[in-house]
Design an enzyme around this catalytic site. Structure first.
Site, PDB file in Angstrom:
ATOM      1  N   SER A 182       0.882  -1.174   0.000  1.00 15.55           N
ATOM      2  CA  SER A 182       0.000   0.000   0.000  1.00 15.55           C
ATOM      3  C   SER A 182       0.915   1.218   0.000  1.00 15.55           C
ATOM      4  O   SER A 182       2.093   1.110   0.359  1.00 15.55           O
ATOM      5  CB  SER A 182      -0.847  -0.048   1.275  1.00 15.55           C
ATOM      6  OG  SER A 182      -1.312   1.233   1.598  1.00 15.55           O
ATOM      7  N   TYR A 195      -1.651  -1.163  10.169  1.00 17.00           N
ATOM      8  CA  TYR A 195      -1.797  -1.451   8.730  1.00 17.00           C
ATOM      9  C   TYR A 195      -0.545  -0.991   7.988  1.00 17.00           C
ATOM     10  O   TYR A 195       0.050  -1.762   7.218  1.00 17.00           O
ATOM     11  CB  TYR A 195      -3.043  -0.742   8.187  1.00 17.00           C
ATOM     12  CG  TYR A 195      -3.301  -0.968   6.713  1.00 17.00           C
ATOM     13  CD1 TYR A 195      -3.960  -2.105   6.273  1.00 17.00           C
ATOM     14  CD2 TYR A 195      -2.882  -0.033   5.760  1.00 17.00           C
ATOM     15  CE1 TYR A 195      -4.202  -2.321   4.925  1.00 17.00           C
ATOM     16  CE2 TYR A 195      -3.121  -0.235   4.410  1.00 17.00           C
ATOM     17  CZ  TYR A 195      -3.776  -1.377   3.998  1.00 17.00           C
ATOM     18  OH  TYR A 195      -4.005  -1.592   2.656  1.00 17.00           O
TER      19      TYR A 195
HETATM   20  N1  LIG Z   1      -8.679  -1.323  -1.952  1.00 14.97           N
HETATM   21  C1  LIG Z   1      -7.655  -0.493  -1.883  1.00 14.97           C
HETATM   22  O1  LIG Z   1      -7.808   0.719  -2.150  1.00 14.97           O
HETATM   23  C2  LIG Z   1      -6.299  -0.996  -1.498  1.00 14.97           C
HETATM   24  C3  LIG Z   1      -5.219  -0.103  -1.539  1.00 14.97           C
HETATM   25  C4  LIG Z   1      -3.946  -0.549  -1.189  1.00 14.97           C
HETATM   26  C5  LIG Z   1      -3.770  -1.869  -0.808  1.00 14.97           C
HETATM   27  N2  LIG Z   1      -4.829  -2.725  -0.765  1.00 14.97           N
HETATM   28  C6  LIG Z   1      -4.580  -4.099  -0.345  1.00 14.97           C
HETATM   29  O2  LIG Z   1      -5.166  -4.970  -1.283  1.00 14.97           O
HETATM   30  C7  LIG Z   1      -5.529  -6.202  -0.642  1.00 14.97           C
HETATM   31  C8  LIG Z   1      -6.983  -6.511  -0.950  1.00 14.97           C
HETATM   32  O3  LIG Z   1      -7.763  -5.463  -0.415  1.00 14.97           O
HETATM   33  P1  LIG Z   1      -9.292  -5.203  -0.811  1.00 14.97           P
HETATM   34  O4  LIG Z   1      -9.432  -3.759  -0.942  1.00 14.97           O
HETATM   35  O5  LIG Z   1      -9.700  -6.115  -1.880  1.00 14.97           O
HETATM   36  O6  LIG Z   1      -9.978  -5.626   0.574  1.00 14.97           O
HETATM   37  P2  LIG Z   1     -11.338  -6.405   0.893  1.00 14.97           P
HETATM   38  O7  LIG Z   1     -12.354  -6.137  -0.140  1.00 14.97           O
HETATM   39  O8  LIG Z   1     -11.620  -6.063   2.316  1.00 14.97           O
HETATM   40  O9  LIG Z   1     -10.904  -7.941   0.762  1.00 14.97           O
HETATM   41  C9  LIG Z   1      -9.977  -8.488   1.677  1.00 14.97           C
HETATM   42  C10 LIG Z   1      -9.922  -9.974   1.499  1.00 14.97           C
HETATM   43  O10 LIG Z   1      -9.054 -10.508   2.513  1.00 14.97           O
HETATM   44  C11 LIG Z   1      -9.743 -11.582   3.171  1.00 14.97           C
HETATM   45  N3  LIG Z   1      -9.334 -11.750   4.568  1.00 14.97           N
HETATM   46  C12 LIG Z   1      -9.411 -10.828   5.558  1.00 14.97           C
HETATM   47  N4  LIG Z   1      -9.030 -11.383   6.715  1.00 14.97           N
HETATM   48  C13 LIG Z   1      -8.726 -12.674   6.458  1.00 14.97           C
HETATM   49  C14 LIG Z   1      -8.299 -13.765   7.260  1.00 14.97           C
HETATM   50  N5  LIG Z   1      -8.165 -13.654   8.590  1.00 14.97           N
HETATM   51  N6  LIG Z   1      -8.056 -14.943   6.666  1.00 14.97           N
HETATM   52  C15 LIG Z   1      -8.237 -15.098   5.329  1.00 14.97           C
HETATM   53  N7  LIG Z   1      -8.654 -14.118   4.519  1.00 14.97           N
HETATM   54  C16 LIG Z   1      -8.907 -12.915   5.089  1.00 14.97           C
HETATM   55  C17 LIG Z   1     -11.199 -11.190   3.082  1.00 14.97           C
HETATM   56  O11 LIG Z   1     -12.018 -12.316   3.304  1.00 14.97           O
HETATM   57  P3  LIG Z   1     -13.547 -12.143   3.765  1.00 14.97           P
HETATM   58  O12 LIG Z   1     -14.248 -11.515   2.599  1.00 14.97           O
HETATM   59  O13 LIG Z   1     -13.968 -13.515   4.048  1.00 14.97           O
HETATM   60  O14 LIG Z   1     -13.534 -11.245   4.953  1.00 14.97           O
HETATM   61  C18 LIG Z   1     -11.278 -10.642   1.666  1.00 14.97           C
HETATM   62  O15 LIG Z   1     -11.418 -11.684   0.735  1.00 14.97           O
HETATM   63  C19 LIG Z   1      -5.257  -5.996   0.844  1.00 14.97           C
HETATM   64  O16 LIG Z   1      -4.014  -6.567   1.180  1.00 14.97           O
HETATM   65  C20 LIG Z   1      -5.195  -4.479   0.991  1.00 14.97           C
HETATM   66  O17 LIG Z   1      -4.393  -4.093   2.080  1.00 14.97           O
HETATM   67  C21 LIG Z   1      -6.091  -2.314  -1.099  1.00 14.97           C
END
Ligand SMILES: NC(=O)c1ccc[n+]([C@@H]2O[C@H](COP(=O)([O-])OP(=O)(O)OC[C@H]3O[C@@H](n4cnc5c(N)ncnc54)[C@H](OP(=O)(O)O)[C@@H]3O)[C@@H](O)[C@H]2O)c1
Length: 278
Positions: A182, A195
């Site tokens: 990130s 985070y």
């Molecule tokens: N979206 C952004 O703007 C952004 C920006 C920078 C970095 N990121 C990074 O991109 C990645 C994906 O983010 P996202 O935005 O797609 O988030 P999201 O929609 O919240 O999805 C997160 C995923 O991680 C899973 N997860 C959470 N806790 C878990 C656990 N204890 N064991 C197994 N799986 C788990 C969730 O499963 P459940 O659905 O079952 O909870 C979900 O499938 C993350 O690493 C985040 O830090 C995102």
């Protein structure tokens, strides 16, 4: 590895000393990669957090380009929905690997490695995508249990799963491990607490793994920084933001495919920003 430009330069320098190395792609080439229908043909790729958000779309995209996708996550019903979508679009039969990264033991992860070996005989790619946001609050007030939970899911479990799966990944012809960072993982920011620290730790781990393996294996380790993407996590972090102003997970998949494909064999130890500020 705070400066992506200098890490690219460092990488190029190292590659000139290695006869077997490839010319690394630039970050721009990675962002704009145009995949062929068979770019991931024959590969087995595990995606963590594959049930929702970016991980869900990455899993569907990897399947679309020919990979067998192993769907790891904590909510089985969401993984089943992704499984069904892959089947209905005619992709290779995926597998569902239920695992809660908050509670899974190292022993379970080693068992998973043996299971993948038995059922698939190979593992070519590992996308570490699962993560949680935790609290947005000053470190002085950060709840210590929440701190431990964020570090466990975002970092410690990622390290353990990587180590447990390494035997298979090292056996792959051109194994690729991608960590999801990130902007606050590269540039620490007030109030982003555990985070930000977990993402900094991921970037450091990718760098150390790269240094430790680049002369002895074909395995490559890189980080992706997606930038702001329209998902549940982003909505929680920025509740006042108009989600329609953000890119979708589908918009950034070129880089996700590129880093898993053989086109990125020369790319090592990079932090690839998908939405760099000009
Ligand atoms: N979206 C952004 O703007 C952004 C920006 C920078 C970095 N990121 C990074 O991109 C990645 C994906 O983010 P996202 O935005 O797609 O988030 P999201 O929609 O919240 O999805 C997160 C995923 O991680 C899973 N997860 C959470 N806790 C878990 C656990 N204890 N064991 C197994 N799986 C788990 C969730 O499963 P459940 O659905 O079952 O909870 C979900 O499938 C993350 O690493 C985040 O830090 C995102």
């Amino acid at each position: 590895m705070n400066n992506t430009t200098s890490s690219t330069e460092k990488n190029s320098e190292q590659n000139t000393t290695n006869e077997n190395s490839y010319q690394p792609l630039s970050h721009e080439q990675i962002r704009n990669f145009v995949a062929e229908d068979d770019s991931l043909e024959g590969k087995v790729i595990l995606v963590t957090g594959a049930g929702d958000g970016i991980g869900r779309v990455a899993a569907l995209t990897y399947a679309r380009f020919g990979a067998t996708v192993l769907l790891l996550g904590r909510t089985t019903s969401k993984l089943e929905a992704v499984y069904d979508e892959i089947e209905s679009m005619g992709g290779k039969q995926p597998a569902i690997l239920p695992m809660d990264l908050e509670t899974a033991s190292y022993d379970e992860m080693q068992k998973l490695e043996r299971l993948i070996d038995k059922e698939f005989g190979q593992l070519d790619g590992l996308l570490h995508n699962a993560g949680i946001l935790g609290a947005l609050t000053p470190l002085e007030m950060y709840d210590v249990d929440m701190f431990a939970k964020v570090m466990q899911i975002n970092f410690t479990a990622t390290f353990k799963l990587t180590q447990a799966l390494l035997p298979l990944l090292k056996d792959a012809n051109n194994g690729s491990i991608v960590f999801t960072s990130s902007t606050v993982g590269t540039y620490p920011r007030a109030f982003w607490g555990a985070y930000a620290l977990s993402k900094q730790a991921l970037e450091g781990m990718s760098d150390i793994f790269t240094q430790e393996t680049q002369n002895t294996t074909n395995l490559r380790f890189n980080c992706i920084n997606p930038g702001g993407i329209r998902t549940n996590m982003r909505a929680h972090a920025y509740p006042g933001e108009n989600p329609m102003s953000l890119k979708t997970p589908e918009d950034i998949m070129s880089a996700y495919v590129c880093l898993m494909s053989n086109e990125s064999i020369g790319v090592r130890g990079q932090v690839v920003e998908l939405q760099p500020k000009d």
